[in-house]
Design a protein around this motif. Structure first.
Motif, PDB file in Angstrom:
ATOM      1  N   MET A 202       5.875 -16.118   0.395  1.00  0.00           N
ATOM      2  CA  MET A 202       5.974 -14.694   0.704  1.00  0.00           C
ATOM      3  C   MET A 202       7.272 -14.120   0.142  1.00  0.00           C
ATOM      4  N   ASP A 213       8.371  -1.213  -5.356  1.00  0.00           N
ATOM      5  CA  ASP A 213       8.755  -0.044  -4.573  1.00  0.00           C
ATOM      6  C   ASP A 213       9.615  -0.503  -3.407  1.00  0.00           C
ATOM      7  N   SER A 216       8.674   0.975   0.114  1.00  0.00           N
ATOM      8  CA  SER A 216       7.441   0.395   0.633  1.00  0.00           C
ATOM      9  C   SER A 216       7.689  -1.028   1.099  1.00  0.00           C
ATOM     10  N   ARG A 219       9.272  -0.984   4.435  1.00  0.00           N
ATOM     11  CA  ARG A 219       8.336  -0.601   5.490  1.00  0.00           C
ATOM     12  C   ARG A 219       7.335  -1.698   5.769  1.00  0.00           C
ATOM     13  N   ALA A 220       6.986  -2.469   4.736  1.00  0.00           N
ATOM     14  CA  ALA A 220       5.997  -3.528   4.939  1.00  0.00           C
ATOM     15  C   ALA A 220       6.607  -4.686   5.726  1.00  0.00           C
TER      16      ALA A 220
ATOM     17  N   TYR B  86       2.615   7.481   5.132  1.00  0.00           N
ATOM     18  CA  TYR B  86       3.662   8.297   4.528  1.00  0.00           C
ATOM     19  C   TYR B  86       3.104   9.118   3.378  1.00  0.00           C
ATOM     20  N   ASP B  88       4.142   9.299   0.428  1.00  0.00           N
ATOM     21  CA  ASP B  88       4.034   8.535  -0.821  1.00  0.00           C
ATOM     22  C   ASP B  88       3.128   7.310  -0.640  1.00  0.00           C
ATOM     23  N   SER B  90       3.397   4.584   0.535  1.00  0.00           N
ATOM     24  CA  SER B  90       4.027   3.274   0.667  1.00  0.00           C
ATOM     25  C   SER B  90       3.205   2.148   0.061  1.00  0.00           C
ATOM     26  N   VAL B  91       2.849   2.302  -1.189  1.00  0.00           N
ATOM     27  CA  VAL B  91       2.100   1.227  -1.844  1.00  0.00           C
ATOM     28  C   VAL B  91       2.983   0.592  -2.918  1.00  0.00           C
ATOM     29  N   PHE B  92       2.553  -0.577  -3.349  1.00  0.00           N
ATOM     30  CA  PHE B  92       3.233  -1.249  -4.453  1.00  0.00           C
ATOM     31  C   PHE B  92       2.388  -1.046  -5.709  1.00  0.00           C
ATOM     32  N   PRO B  93       2.810  -0.162  -6.599  1.00  0.00           N
ATOM     33  CA  PRO B  93       1.969   0.145  -7.759  1.00  0.00           C
ATOM     34  C   PRO B  93       1.750  -1.067  -8.656  1.00  0.00           C
ATOM     35  N   PHE B 103      -0.075  -7.556   2.820  1.00  0.00           N
ATOM     36  CA  PHE B 103       1.339  -7.863   3.056  1.00  0.00           C
ATOM     37  C   PHE B 103       1.789  -7.618   4.499  1.00  0.00           C
ATOM     38  N   ASN B 104       1.558  -6.418   4.994  1.00  0.00           N
ATOM     39  CA  ASN B 104       2.089  -6.071   6.318  1.00  0.00           C
ATOM     40  C   ASN B 104       1.682  -7.083   7.372  1.00  0.00           C
TER      41      ASN B 104
END
Lengths: 346, 492
Positions: A202, A213, A216, A219-220, B86, B88, B90-93, B103-104
């Motif tokens: 991870m 990002d 992000s 926040r994750a 949010y 934006d 909150s993603v990983f492009p 992930f979370n």
């Protein structure tokens, strides 16, 4: 069915910069082979692998820097200073044990230097380019000013390791022999370890997430600071390994030979498709980029291209190579002005 | 048990010397879609951050599901089922949809290693919650904005969310995508999820929300069911001002033709004939993809026409690039001010004077700083940019004020034709009103103005004449006398 599938994978492949680098390598090597007949000889291949070893290890540093944060330019000087300290350790203590202890000593110092980079970059959010430029200068000052390091013949134990080779080959035609040093194995192991780390932990995914990002990632639930600190610290350790490998290969510690290597390494990494803005790039790309630039520096001589033309060609390859990846990205984002989005009337 | 899922009372929050929340209350009932509205800087985002545990309040109570808290922490908030989408997303492009979704949860479970199988399982579970159809292996940067949002929503649902806070969720979406999102909101509501919908878009609030709370200057000014709210009340509570938009005088002296196109065609539109007269405000509307944006780009030299002609004051011209367009007196305020118009990190002053930089410098090209100061100060005052100092970067301004800066810049160049693409997208009501008044004022001074917009009320309130485009062609023209929401909707 089979056909559409393979054309689809091919299409996907064709969007990757690595693919183009691979094609260029193929064409270039075939060209050199056709002109000289020497490229695909066993000793030339082994020579290439040998010359690639240290740049390959450096490439990991540059790569990890880019995907997580931004440029790291301090690895050559960390390599120099930690390589010097490890060599001095052997001289001062008269250490005669296994070589990996020498590596460990170097890694120890490398990690400390990397941690300084990491601490400043992660904690104060300073641009990594500026920070690593600064520490590069500091490390160089310590090496040449404080320690007054000069050209040093390595201790016997280290030279002995350098002389061990994985295998040797002799070209039947020319009678030229080449051997592949043990250090190549170190480079390969580092790639395997980095690959496993980046893809199966991870924390490794976090490196990509942070580069993609930052907000992000936070926040994750990724620890952004710790990841950045970790990357730059580890970079220091990896650079130290490269430093010892480089000295072992040349049987001398050459304090002034390190500086300036960062640019070509970074060029190789970018050429291999690592994105300057972070989060995107593969280790395969690093290997291919390094291979291409090594071929240019090493093998063009086989077809009689003068040394000073090499720099010209390297420059051209870098520009064309990066242009390809820039075009790829802008295609992706639909930025092309005059052929603006083909708006589908939904 | 109370029927409120969340009830905050008397929350105060200071940032340095700024009193951002002055004792606000907010009650959200279980299972409702609650709208939180207010102009920029009213404290909307601060209260969200208090609820989600990012900010610690300096006073007040928080009650979630009957349990009292002095303050929240991010982990506690997630544990209580509060999730934020949010703006934006909150993603990983740079990563795949799978990783974005998983992930979370994986991190929350404190897993150290990656299991592809588990990632995929989590991702599949997430998208199944809203029947979201997406290629799980695709990179997120290759997906449309709406899909990114759906990723954020399905990810939020994984944690058994009880309350989903959506921060201005429709800003970047097309009408169609908004509709799809509303369907998802309805669906979530049926499943018992409570939603806090943060928005300042009137129509959306009336369409989707059950009740509404409005904040102004760090205080809650009204809280009531949507059925008791109307448009006038809404704008009044948002801004504290009464607007008489409809009563604004529309009669102007319309002069000769300033811009004319004949059979103009380019990628995205065909055979467009239009005329714009001095002092006229012409609206161009149509759905996304109707060619309206492309037409505006072509008039500003950003899109090369395939055929047809453009005439400025009767003279045929070619507009190969924006520099030429400016020379001919055409100005374009682009659709996306953030990426296409403003220099965000640069000062307000520099942003305003950039188009006049030639006139403000001497023959050697050295700029006269005094006249720049004067020029900038004049515009900030005239156009009402809310800032203490025009040396501040534009990024410090709210959306509406950024738009004013962009307008000031183009008006300063005194164009004959001013084209605005979505002039009030993402702008709050007060600033919208100011901008519309400004445009009317400019038109009455003889400027020809084209407004490209899909905001029907904007078109009706400001335009003298409207052209409707469909699939790259003009399909209707509506004169002012027939201009109302119904006729326009029929044509679009």
């Amino acid at each position: 069915m089979m056909n559409t599938l393979s054309s689809k994978t091919l299409k996907k492949l064709a969007t990757r910069p690595e693919f183009y680098v691979f094609i260029i390598i193929l064409l270039l090597s075939l060209f050199i082979q056709a002109k000289s007949g020497l490229f695909f000889s066993n000793n030339n291949i082994v020579d290439l692998l040998q010359s690639m070893t240290v740049p390959l290890i450096y490439a990991i540093c540059a790569y990890l820097g880019f995907i997580s944060t931004g440029p790291d330019v301090s690895f050559p000087l960390i390599a120099a200073l930690s390589g010097y300290l490890a060599t001095q350790f052997v001289f001062v203590t008269g250490f005669d044990g296994p070589i990996f202890v020498v590596f460990l000593v170097a890694i120890f110092f490398g990690l400390i230097m990397g941690a300084i980079n990491g601490f400043i970059i992660a904690n104060y959010n300073f641009p990594s380019l500026i920070v690593t430029l600064g520490t590069t200068s500091i490390f160089s000052g310590i090496l040449l000013g404080v320690f007054e390091a000069g050209r040093i013949k390595l201790p016997e134990s280290m030279i002995a390791f350098g002389n061990k080779s994985l295998f040797e080959v002799t070209n039947a035609g020319t009678g030229l022999g080449s051997s592949l040093p043990m250090t190549f194995l170190i480079a390969v192991s580092l790639y395997i370890l980095t690959y496993l780390f980046l893809n199966f932990t991870m924390a490794g995914r976090g490196v990509f997430a942070v580069g993609g990002d930052e907000t992000s990632a936070e926040r994750a639930g990724f620890n952004v600071k710790r990841i950045r600190f970790g990357v730059f610290t580890v970079n220091g350790g990896i650079a130290a390994i490269a430093g010892v490998c480089y000295s072992i290969e040349s049987t001398y510690f050459l304090p002034t030979e390190f500086a300036g290597k960062e640019m070509i390494v970074i060029a190789a990494v970018i050429l291999g498709g690592t994105r300057l803005l972070g989060g995107v790039g593969t280790l395969t790309g690093c290997v291919l980029g390094t291979l291409l630039l090594t071929i240019v520096t090493n093998s063009l001589i086989l077809i009689g291209v003068p040394i000073y033309w090499q720099k010209f060609i390297i420059g051209a390859i870098i520009i064309v190579g990066t242009a390809i990846s820039v075009i790829q990205i802008s295609d992706l984002k639909g930025f092309r002005r005059n052929k603006r989005r083909k708006v589908g009337v939904a | 048990m109370s029927e409120n899922l969340i009830s905050v009372k008397g929350i105060h929050k200071y940032f340095g010397g700024v009193h951002a929340l002055k004792g606000v209350d907010l009650q959200i009932k279980k299972g409702e879609v609650h709208c939180l509205a207010g102009e920029n800087g009213c404290g909307k985002s601060t209260i969200i951050k208090v609820i989600s545990g990012v900010h610690k309040p300096d006073g007040g109570d928080i009650e979630i599901d009957g349990q009292k808290y002095d303050y929240m922490t991010p982990t506690e908030s997630i544990k209580q089922g509060i999730q934020i989408i949010y703006q934006d997303f909150s993603v990983f492009p740079n990563l795949s949809v799978i990783e974005n979704l998983a992930f979370n949860k994986v991190l929350a479970n404190k897993k150290k290693f990656v299991s592809r199988k588990e990632f995929r399982r989590i991702a599949e579970e997430a998208i199944s919650k809203i029947d979201f159809d997406v290629d799980l292996d695709a990179l997120v940067e290759t997906l449309p904005v709406a899909d990114k949002q759906l990723i954020a929503i399905s990810r939020a649902l994984l944690d058994n969310a009880k309350l989903i806070i959506m921060d201005e969720p429709t800003t970047a979406l097309t009408k169609k995508e908004v509709k799809r999102m509303f369907e998802i909101i309805e669906r979530l509501k049926k499943e018992g999820v409570t939603i806090l919908f943060v928005s300042h878009k009137l129509e959306e609030v009336f369409e989707i929300c059950d009740s509404v709370t409005i904040f102004r200057n760090g205080k809650n000014v009204i809280s009531c069911p949507v059925s008791e709210m109307d448009e006038k009340k809404f704008s009044y509570h948002m801004t504290g001002r009464h607007f008489e938009e409809d009563a604004a005088p529309k009669t102007r002296n319309i002069g000769g033709t300033v811009l004319e196109t004949k059979q103009l065609s380019a990628q995205g539109f065909n055979d467009v004939n239009l005329q714009l007269r001095k002092g006229e405000i012409l609206g161009i509307t149509g759905q996304l993809g109707s060619g309206r944006t492309e037409l505006s780009l072509a008039l500003f030299g950003l899109l090369n026409p395939d055929k047809g002609e453009i005439k400025i004051e009767g003279k045929e011209v070619k507009i190969p690039n924006p520099a030429k367009a400016q020379e001919l007196g055409i100005a374009l305020v682009p659709e996306d001010r953030l990426t296409e118009g403003l220099f965000l990190p640069q000062s307000i002053k520099r942003n305003i004077v950039i188009t006049r930089i030639d006139e403000l410098s001497n023959k050697l090209g050295i700029v006269n700083t005094n006249s720049i100061d004067d020029e900038s100060a004049k515009w900030v005052r005239d156009i009402g940019v809310a800032t203490k100092n025009d040396e501040f970067p534009v990024s410090t301004l709210s959306g509406g004020n950024q738009q004013k800066v962009l307008l000031a810049r183009w008006i300063a160049s005194e164009p004959k034709v001013l084209i605005l693409n979505g002039p009030t997208v993402g702008v709050d009501i007060g600033a919208k009103h100011d901008i519309h008044n400004l445009l009317r004022d400019l038109a009455s001074k003889g400027m020809g103005i084209i407004i490209v917009s899909d905001d029907v009320s904007e078109i009706i309130n400001t335009c003298d004449r409207v052209i409707v485009m469909q699939k790259g062609q003009i399909t209707a023209e509506v004169k002012e006398a027939d201009l109302n929401a119904k006729t326009l909707a029929n044509y679009i």
